[in-house]
Design a protein around this motif. Structure first.
Motif, short mmCIF file in Angstrom:
data_model
loop_
_atom_site.label_atom_id
_atom_site.label_comp_id
_atom_site.label_asym_id
_atom_site.label_seq_id
_atom_site.Cartn_x
_atom_site.Cartn_y
_atom_site.Cartn_z
N ILE A 1 83.14 75.54 18.71
CA ILE A 1 81.69 75.68 18.54
C ILE A 1 81.01 74.91 19.67
N LYS A 2 80.18 75.60 20.45
CA LYS A 2 79.61 74.99 21.66
C LYS A 2 78.13 75.33 21.80
N LYS A 3 77.52 74.61 22.77
CA LYS A 3 76.13 74.95 23.14
C LYS A 3 76.19 75.93 24.30
N HIS B 1 100.93 72.92 34.76
CA HIS B 1 99.96 71.81 34.71
C HIS B 1 98.55 72.37 34.81
N GLN B 2 97.59 71.53 34.50
CA GLN B 2 96.20 71.96 34.53
C GLN B 2 95.56 71.48 35.83
N VAL B 3 94.68 72.28 36.35
CA VAL B 3 94.16 71.99 37.70
C VAL B 3 93.47 70.63 37.78
N ASP B 4 92.90 70.16 36.66
CA ASP B 4 92.01 69.00 36.80
C ASP B 4 92.67 67.62 36.71
N ASN B 5 93.98 67.57 36.53
CA ASN B 5 94.64 66.26 36.51
C ASN B 5 95.09 65.89 37.92
N ILE C 1 98.76 80.73 40.36
CA ILE C 1 97.50 80.08 39.96
C ILE C 1 96.70 81.02 39.07
N MET C 2 96.45 80.56 37.85
CA MET C 2 95.67 81.40 36.93
C MET C 2 94.18 81.09 37.09
N THR C 3 93.41 82.14 37.32
CA THR C 3 91.96 82.01 37.43
C THR C 3 91.33 82.87 36.33
N THR D 1 99.70 76.72 37.80
CA THR D 1 98.50 75.90 37.65
C THR D 1 97.46 76.72 36.89
N VAL D 2 96.99 76.19 35.76
CA VAL D 2 95.92 76.93 35.08
C VAL D 2 94.57 76.41 35.56
N ALA D 3 93.80 77.34 36.11
CA ALA D 3 92.53 76.95 36.72
C ALA D 3 91.45 77.96 36.35
N GLY D 4 91.58 78.50 35.13
CA GLY D 4 90.63 79.55 34.73
C GLY D 4 89.48 79.03 33.88
N GLY D 5 89.47 77.73 33.59
CA GLY D 5 88.43 77.18 32.72
C GLY D 5 87.05 77.24 33.39
N ASP D 6 86.01 77.17 32.56
CA ASP D 6 84.65 77.27 33.07
C ASP D 6 84.17 75.98 33.72
N GLY D 7 84.82 74.86 33.38
CA GLY D 7 84.40 73.57 33.94
C GLY D 7 82.96 73.24 33.56
N THR D 8 82.56 73.60 32.35
CA THR D 8 81.17 73.45 31.93
C THR D 8 80.72 71.99 31.96
N ARG D 9 81.59 71.09 31.46
CA ARG D 9 81.18 69.68 31.38
C ARG D 9 80.96 69.09 32.75
N LEU D 10 81.79 69.48 33.70
CA LEU D 10 81.66 68.95 35.06
C LEU D 10 80.48 69.59 35.77
N PRO E 1 86.58 82.76 29.28
CA PRO E 1 88.02 82.96 29.37
C PRO E 1 88.71 82.63 28.04
N ASN E 2 89.85 83.27 27.80
CA ASN E 2 90.46 83.20 26.46
C ASN E 2 91.39 82.00 26.24
N GLY E 3 91.18 80.92 26.99
CA GLY E 3 91.94 79.68 26.76
C GLY E 3 93.18 79.60 27.63
N PRO F 1 84.68 76.74 41.59
CA PRO F 1 85.84 76.40 40.76
C PRO F 1 86.18 74.91 40.84
N LYS F 2 86.67 74.36 39.73
CA LYS F 2 86.94 72.92 39.67
C LYS F 2 87.92 72.46 40.76
N GLY F 3 88.90 73.30 41.04
CA GLY F 3 89.92 72.93 42.03
C GLY F 3 89.36 72.75 43.43
N PHE G 1 86.24 81.74 21.58
CA PHE G 1 87.60 81.87 21.04
C PHE G 1 88.62 81.63 22.14
N GLU G 2 89.56 80.74 21.85
CA GLU G 2 90.56 80.40 22.87
C GLU G 2 91.93 80.25 22.22
N CYS G 3 92.98 80.57 22.96
CA CYS G 3 94.30 80.18 22.46
C CYS G 3 94.86 79.08 23.35
P1 UTP Z 1 89.41 72.33 29.63
O1 UTP Z 1 88.86 73.16 28.55
O2 UTP Z 1 89.69 70.91 29.34
O3 UTP Z 1 88.48 72.30 30.88
O4 UTP Z 1 90.67 73.04 30.20
P2 UTP Z 1 87.50 73.36 31.51
O5 UTP Z 1 87.59 74.68 30.88
O6 UTP Z 1 87.79 73.35 32.97
O7 UTP Z 1 86.08 72.67 31.28
P3 UTP Z 1 85.03 72.74 30.07
O8 UTP Z 1 85.82 72.60 28.78
O9 UTP Z 1 84.34 74.06 30.20
O10 UTP Z 1 84.15 71.59 30.36
C1 UTP Z 1 91.83 72.35 30.60
C2 UTP Z 1 92.54 73.14 31.68
O11 UTP Z 1 92.84 74.44 31.23
C3 UTP Z 1 92.31 75.40 32.12
C4 UTP Z 1 91.20 74.70 32.88
O12 UTP Z 1 90.96 75.32 34.12
C5 UTP Z 1 91.75 73.30 32.99
O13 UTP Z 1 92.68 73.24 34.03
N1 UTP Z 1 91.79 76.54 31.33
C6 UTP Z 1 91.00 76.31 30.26
C7 UTP Z 1 92.11 77.80 31.73
O14 UTP Z 1 92.84 78.01 32.73
N2 UTP Z 1 91.61 78.83 31.01
C8 UTP Z 1 90.82 78.65 29.94
O15 UTP Z 1 90.40 79.66 29.32
C9 UTP Z 1 90.52 77.36 29.55
#
Ligand code: UTP
Length: 481
Positions: A356-358, A251-255, A165-167, A114-123, A221-223, A128-130, A379-381
């Motif tokens: 490119i973000k705010k 899978h991604q944590v947010d689905n 679980i990736m954080t 489960t990838v759960a390392g995203g910042d969840g900025t929009r939410l 985080p690097n994507g 953590p989103k999970g 920068f993300e991969c």
């Molecule tokens: P998203 O980029 O759609 O969501 O990542 P986010 O990072 O949670 O939220 P925003 O973009 O800042 O609003 C899709 C999935 O990939 C994971 C997220 O946790 C989510 O499950 N992800 C994303 C990572 O694990 N690492 C990252 O560097 C980026």
């Protein structure tokens, strides 16, 4: 400034070397506050600088500037997709795939990542989103729902499924604390491993570091593609091999509707001896902001919404349907051998993309700025970039209503509200197929709140077996556990 210089010199620098870090000192106006910082803040800043690979960041920036000048060109062809089965022979194929997937699960060959390392900025949720409470009736968190599915699959197939679980550095501790506080949701703590992905500095549009306090460089985080390096670096790949894992369900944590370790999907992947497979849904409309799967110059690829030409976006088949209609929902099966290959050829298989973000930052006077326009580059991969290096892949079409409802935004589309609605509708559909009627509103959504615990029924079929012909009446509010 001099203080920082000395601090850096007295600290053993890791792979970046002093040369790069002296470049940080020169370029970051933020270090002007060194003398105002507490010793703890100084230590934090020194640690950040020590870990920075500025040479790499400046290479990424140069690449971005070069690429921005070239318009992307694609020669797209629609891919071959295993569509949702309609005919008897397609159903028979599903049955065979399911058996193969079940066998692999029973043999303990599959791990969940489960990838759960995203910042969840929009939410913008607190934590953590999970950890977001989301279940329609019980209010259980997203992590809890995933855990219950894993638990139910283990019971069904008398197996053990390692869960990785990736954080990120930012959300690692709160994630692990959350699991601990909730007693790992009934799973064995030994089957769950957390690992953190890499971070990169966020740059302004001129390629300079940004700071969001006098002692903190903005990092991100690097994507999700950072998974591959992290699996290797954290010893997870090794752990998988020791446990004789052959395939990873990603899978991604947010689905919230992800069918974790779906045996049909696993089976299709095995049948074709694929390196990497993916699930897709039909796009809702031409301009839906979702990456599509296509063949680019003969190679399977996910083409980002922003990179799809207007011509391809609107292209149609003879019957009027969209030509490029396979929307990527970021659910993959990946072979361990293929992950290994990607570790060895990381730079080629997982290039960095610039987004490119705010991003809030402090200006040269130390004032916090919440920019109204895009001001920063992250920068993300992306994990799906590996696809074009796969020799074989299966693309499996699934129903969006049943398998895809991500929580991205605070409100509107892809928000907690739509996630609850979609879960309730899925449960309503299962009940309907078990002969139990459910009140519906004028939009075709269930009128009420329903939740079915995976340990009660993992899927529609299981629910039908369990309650068919039972006199179960409800007024739209129902919790089966
Ligand atoms: P998203 O980029 O759609 O969501 O990542 P986010 O990072 O949670 O939220 P925003 O973009 O800042 O609003 C899709 C999935 O990939 C994971 C997220 O946790 C989510 O499950 N992800 C994303 C990572 O694990 N690492 C990252 O560097 C980026």
């Amino acid at each position: 400034m001099i203080g920082l210089d000395r601090a850096i010199q007295t600290k053993k620098l890791n792979r970046t070397g002093y040369l790069n870090n002296s470049y940080v000192v020169r370029q970051a106006q933020g270090f002007q506050w060194w003398n105002e910082l507490s010793s703890q803040e100084k230590m934090h800043l020194v640690e950040q600088v020590t870990a920075l690979d500025l040479k790499f960041a400046s290479e990424l920036f140069d690449n971005y500037a070069r690429k921005a000048a070239q318009a992307p060109k694609h020669k797209l062809v629609p891919p071959k997709v295993k569509t949702i089965p309609k005919t008897i022979s397609e159903m028979e194929n599903v049955r065979i795939a399911k058996q193969m997937g079940e066998c692999s699960l029973r043999n303990g060959e599959v791990a969940v990542v489960t990838v759960a390392g995203g910042d969840g900025t929009r939410l913008g949720c607190n934590g953590p989103k999970g950890t977001l409470p989301i279940a329609p009736v019980s209010g259980k968190s997203i992590f809890h729902l995933h855990a219950e599915k894993i638990c139910a699959i283990q019971q069904r197939y008398h197996t053990n499924i390692p869960w990785y679980i990736m954080t990120s550095k930012t959300n690692s501790l709160p994630t692990q604390d959350f699991f601990k506080t909730h007693h790992y949701f009934g799973l064995n703590p030994g089957q769950i491993r957390f690992f953190t992905q890499g971070m990169l500095p966020v740059l302004d549009l001129n390629g300079k570091l940004l700071m969001n306090s006098k002692s903190n460089i903005v990092m991100s985080p690097n994507g999700h593609g950072g998974l591959i390096t992290a699996l290797k670096d954290a010893g997870i790949l090794n752990d998988m091999k020791i446990r004789r894992i052959k395939h990873v369900f990603y899978h991604q944590v947010d689905n919230v509707l992800a069918k974790i370790a779906d045996p049909v999907f696993i089976g299709y992947h095995l049948m074709e001896d694929a390196d990497m497979s993916l699930k897709v849904v039909k796009k809702r409309h031409h301009e839906e902001k979702v990456g599509i799967v296509g063949c680019v110059d003969g190679k399977l690829q996910v083409v980002e919404y922003s990179e799809l030409s207007r011509e391809d976006m609107y292209a149609k088949n003879g019957d009027g349907s969209l030509k490029y209609n396979a929307g990527n929902i970021a659910i993959h099966m990946i072979g361990i051998d293929f992950i290994e290959k990607a570790c060895q050829r990381r730079e080629e298989m997982l290039p960095y993309h610039a987004a490119i973000k705010k991003v809030p930052y402090i200006d040269k006077h130390g004032n916090m700025i919440n920019p109204e326009k895009n001001n920063a580059i992250k920068f993300e991969c992306f994990i799906f970039d590996m696809l074009k290096h796969a020799e074989k892949s299966v693309i499996m079409e699934v129903s969006r209503e049943e398998e895809f409802s991500p929580v991205k935004n605070r409100e509107g589309e892809d928000s907690p509200d739509t996630a609850v609605r979609d879960m309730v509708n899925v449960f309503g559909k299962w009940l309907h197929s078990a002969g139990i009627s459910t009140p519906m509103d004028c939009h075709g959504n269930v009128d009420g709140l329903i939740e079915i615990n995976p340990s009660f029924a993992l899927d529609e079929e299981a629910l039908r077996d369990k309650i068919y012909n039972k006199q179960l009446q409800h007024d739209g509010f129902l919790y089966l556990e």
